[in-house]
Design an enzyme around this catalytic site. Structure first.
Site, short mmCIF file in Angstrom:
data_model
loop_
_atom_site.label_atom_id
_atom_site.label_comp_id
_atom_site.label_asym_id
_atom_site.label_seq_id
_atom_site.Cartn_x
_atom_site.Cartn_y
_atom_site.Cartn_z
N ASP A 158 45.96 44.05 38.70
CA ASP A 158 44.92 44.41 37.46
C ASP A 158 45.18 45.97 36.83
OD1 ASP A 158 43.45 42.32 38.42
OD2 ASP A 158 41.89 43.32 38.77
N LYS B 121 42.20 35.85 36.98
CA LYS B 121 41.19 35.71 37.90
C LYS B 121 39.86 36.14 37.37
CE LYS B 121 41.77 40.32 40.19
NZ LYS B 121 40.42 40.83 39.62
N CYS C 127 39.79 45.61 43.90
CA CYS C 127 40.77 44.34 43.45
C CYS C 127 42.24 44.65 44.53
CB CYS C 127 40.98 44.23 42.23
SG CYS C 127 39.52 43.55 41.38
#
Ligand code: VGL
Ligand code: ZN
Length: 199
Positions: free
Chosen positions: A21, A107, A146
């Site tokens: 990310d 995701k 994450c």
């Protein structure tokens, strides 16, 4: 298990890099800015170059939300609107170097469910196994969300995990969350490393 020697840490066949990310909204100026998030981009670039030069696989996850995602505060969630798919905020920063061969994993793409882990609701685990990966090196954003959850699932899938301590930053909704997450990962058997140890 015996403790690993320094030479065991060097990247080798069976390793994959997972970049978590690294997206504009998580960098300073973004809607869910992670303090110092921009500082990891050049470090991540050193890792992607290393993996590319050795022909080892690279996976890049991205938070890829629909406009009315359940994690947004306007929907009763915890976070400001961030990483809406196909917007400037969800894009990777220009400065991030990902080779063309890097595999993109999107995701949290469904309105009704969130996913902090790159494995959750994706084929990341199967894809890693399909190319013979046994160990993953994980860096990116954010340490306490994450990265933590991706690492937990990697351990669950049976991968050895090296945490790229020089290439992560925490959101720290509560001060100390970043260190707490790192401790939690180490307690799972994850080994924290920095670039010179693995290159
Ligand atoms: C993340 C909060 C919300 C992350 C994603 O990538 O760590 N954090 N969505
Ligand atoms: Zn999100």
């Amino acid at each position: 298990m015996r403790s690993s020697s320094a030479s065991d840490l060097k990247v080798k066949i069976g390793d994959a890099l997972i970049v978590v990310d690294v997206q504009n909204d998580f960098l300073p100026g973004g809607s869910l800015a992670v303090p110092g998030g921009d500082e990891i981009v050049p470090v991540i670039n050193r890792y992607t170059s290393l993996f590319e030069s050795k022909g080892l696989p690279i996976f890049a996850t991205r938070d890829w939300h629909p406009e009315n995602h359940c994690s947004f505060d306007k929907q009763g969630g915890l976070w400001p609107v961030h990483c809406v798919k196909d917007t400037a905020g969800s894009r990777f920063p220009e400065e991030l170097h990902l080779p063309a061969s890097a595999v993109l994993i999107s995701k949290a793409t469904e309105e009704e469910s969130d996913a902090y882990s790159g494995f959750q609701g994706t084929d990341l685990g199967e894809r890693l196994k399909a190319v013979g990966v046994r160990r993953v090196l994980v860096g990116g954003l954010a340490t306490d969300y994450c990265v933590l959850n991706t690492v937990k699932d990697a351990v669950e899938y049976g991968f050895d995990v090296l945490l790229l301590e020089d290439a992560i930053r925490a959101v720290e909704v509560k001060p100390g969350d970043g260190q707490k997450a790192i401790k939690e990962m180490i307690d799972m058997g994850v080994v924290p490393v920095s670039y010179d140890q693995v290159a």
